[in-house]
Design an enzyme around this catalytic site. Structure first.
Site, PDB file in Angstrom:
ATOM      1  N   LYS A  56       0.841  -1.206   0.000  1.00  0.00           N
ATOM      2  CA  LYS A  56       0.000   0.000   0.000  1.00  0.00           C
ATOM      3  C   LYS A  56       0.875   1.254   0.000  1.00  0.00           C
ATOM      4  O   LYS A  56       0.636   2.195  -0.755  1.00  0.00           O
ATOM      5  CB  LYS A  56      -0.938  -0.018   1.215  1.00  0.00           C
ATOM      6  CG  LYS A  56      -2.039  -1.070   1.083  1.00  0.00           C
ATOM      7  CD  LYS A  56      -2.797  -1.324   2.378  1.00  0.00           C
ATOM      8  CE  LYS A  56      -3.774  -2.488   2.199  1.00  0.00           C
ATOM      9  NZ  LYS A  56      -4.456  -2.879   3.445  1.00  0.00           N
ATOM     10  N   GLN A  85      -4.134  -1.781   9.685  1.00  0.00           N
ATOM     11  CA  GLN A  85      -4.100  -3.103   9.054  1.00  0.00           C
ATOM     12  C   GLN A  85      -4.667  -4.162  10.008  1.00  0.00           C
ATOM     13  O   GLN A  85      -4.221  -4.276  11.143  1.00  0.00           O
ATOM     14  CB  GLN A  85      -2.664  -3.449   8.643  1.00  0.00           C
ATOM     15  CG  GLN A  85      -2.535  -4.731   7.852  1.00  0.00           C
ATOM     16  CD  GLN A  85      -3.238  -4.660   6.482  1.00  0.00           C
ATOM     17  OE1 GLN A  85      -3.151  -3.668   5.767  1.00  0.00           O
ATOM     18  NE2 GLN A  85      -3.961  -5.719   6.130  1.00  0.00           N
ATOM     19  N   ASP A 144     -10.750   2.785   4.470  1.00  0.00           N
ATOM     20  CA  ASP A 144     -11.031   1.356   4.333  1.00  0.00           C
ATOM     21  C   ASP A 144     -12.541   1.112   4.260  1.00  0.00           C
ATOM     22  O   ASP A 144     -12.976   0.011   3.924  1.00  0.00           O
ATOM     23  CB  ASP A 144     -10.453   0.571   5.528  1.00  0.00           C
ATOM     24  CG  ASP A 144      -9.153  -0.132   5.171  1.00  0.00           C
ATOM     25  OD1 ASP A 144      -8.927  -0.382   3.968  1.00  0.00           O
ATOM     26  OD2 ASP A 144      -8.372  -0.436   6.092  1.00  0.00           O
TER      27      ASP A 144
END
Ligand code: NAP
Length: 291
Positions: free
Chosen positions: A52, A96, A119
């Site tokens: 990412k 994460q 997200d």
């Protein structure tokens, strides 16, 4: 059979984002900035976050990687999130997953303000998605929609079977495919571990989205001739003959399913790359809204 190539489709998204960033910078504006938080050193999470961050730099985004030890107290993570929420130079925040056991994931998801939740896991964004309002769409389902769009796959009126009902993949995917939109308008069946006759249901599918996390679960005898097969699964399967000691397996037995499919995504090289494209698009959207 046509391979739905995540490298090609995600490159097209990244090229367009790169141009957008260049235009912003030419106008004297700053670039979008993503903050990624990694707790511990889970191998798969390390790989995802590194990818990412690398993708951010390739398209001209700023990124910050914030690392914590595996054993940190939940409050330390929540304090960092609060700091990033209040930092006007940060547009998007991602933590994460999975997190270590002592940390409540839902609490963390809800700690990120909805405006920076790139997200798309915050209940506010999930609720907006449910109601068809503009929102941050969870990156994996968003990436799959971008893939369908790139390959101009008609979905209208098709029967889509989504296997898996998680908040990050299966459930939002079912909402998007059933929505009244260009790559929606499917009739959707959502399946889970209590579904009876899964094979028979899959055999009725024009589109199968496999997101259950069981390597090579979807076999050729579960797939109708000409079906579109989207494989979300990523599982590390031990393999002593592989360089790293494991191989990445999807939820679809690719070799036997591919000859029956009209379109199919490979693993790796399919949905995983599109997920990053979805995340980057959300980050630009957050930046534009925050300006
Ligand atoms: P998850 O939270 O574990 O959810 C799995 C879902 O599959 C659950 O709804 C579960 O049902 C269902 N399921 C499990 N076994 C089943 C079976 N035998 N038959 C039918 N349904 C079954 O997983 P997730 O986070 O959604 O992730 C799914 C997979 O996608 C994993 O391999 C993950 O690594 C991968 N993934 C990939 C990306 C990417 O970028 N490509 C992104 C995210 C996740 P219940 O609800 O009844 O338990």
């Amino acid at each position: 059979m046509i391979l739905l190539d995540g490298k090609i489709a995600s490159q097209s998204v990244r090229d367009s984002l790169k141009q957008d960033v260049a235009n912003l910078v030419n106008q004297g504006k700053r670039a979008p900035h993503l903050a990624a938080i990694l707790v511990g050193n889970n191998g798969a999470s390390e790989t995802y976050v590194a990818s990412k961050v690398k993708n951010c730099s390739e398209i001209g985004f700023q990124s910050s990687l914030i690392r914590f030890e595996e054993n940190i107290h939940e409050s330390v993570l929540l304090d960092k999130i609060a700091e990033l929420n209040n930092d006007p130079s940060i547009d998007g925040i991602l933590v994460q997953l999975p997190l270590p056991k002592q940390i409540n994931e839902q609490k963390v998801i809800e700690a990120i303000i909805a405006e920076k939740d790139v997200d798309g896991f915050h209940p506010v964004n999930a609720g907006k998605l449910m109601q068809g309002l503009p929102s941050f769409i969870p990156a994996t389902p968003y990436g799959i929609m971008l893939m369908l769009e790139y390959y101009k796959i008609s979905t209208k009126g098709k029967h889509a079977v989504v296997i898996g009902r998680s908040n990050i993949v299966g459930r939002p995917m079912s909402i998007l495919l059933s929505s009244n939109s260009a790559y929606g308008n499917c009739t959707v069946t959502i399946c889970h571990s209590h579904t009876h006759n899964l094979k028979e249901i899959c055999l009725q599918a024009d589109i199968i989205v496999a997101a259950l996390g069981r390597p090579e679960f979807v076999k050729a005898d579960m797939v109708k001739e000409g079906a579109i097969v989207i494989d979300v699964g990523i599982t590390r399967v031990e393999d002593a003959t592989a360089k790293k000691g494991f191989r990445i397996k999807g939820d679809v037995a690719f070799d036997e399913v591919a000859p029956k499919a009209s379109y199919i995504t490979p693993v790796p090289g399919g949905v995983g790359l599109m997920t990053i494209a979805g995340l980057l698009k959300n980050t630009l959207q957050a930046y534009l809204q925050n300006q």
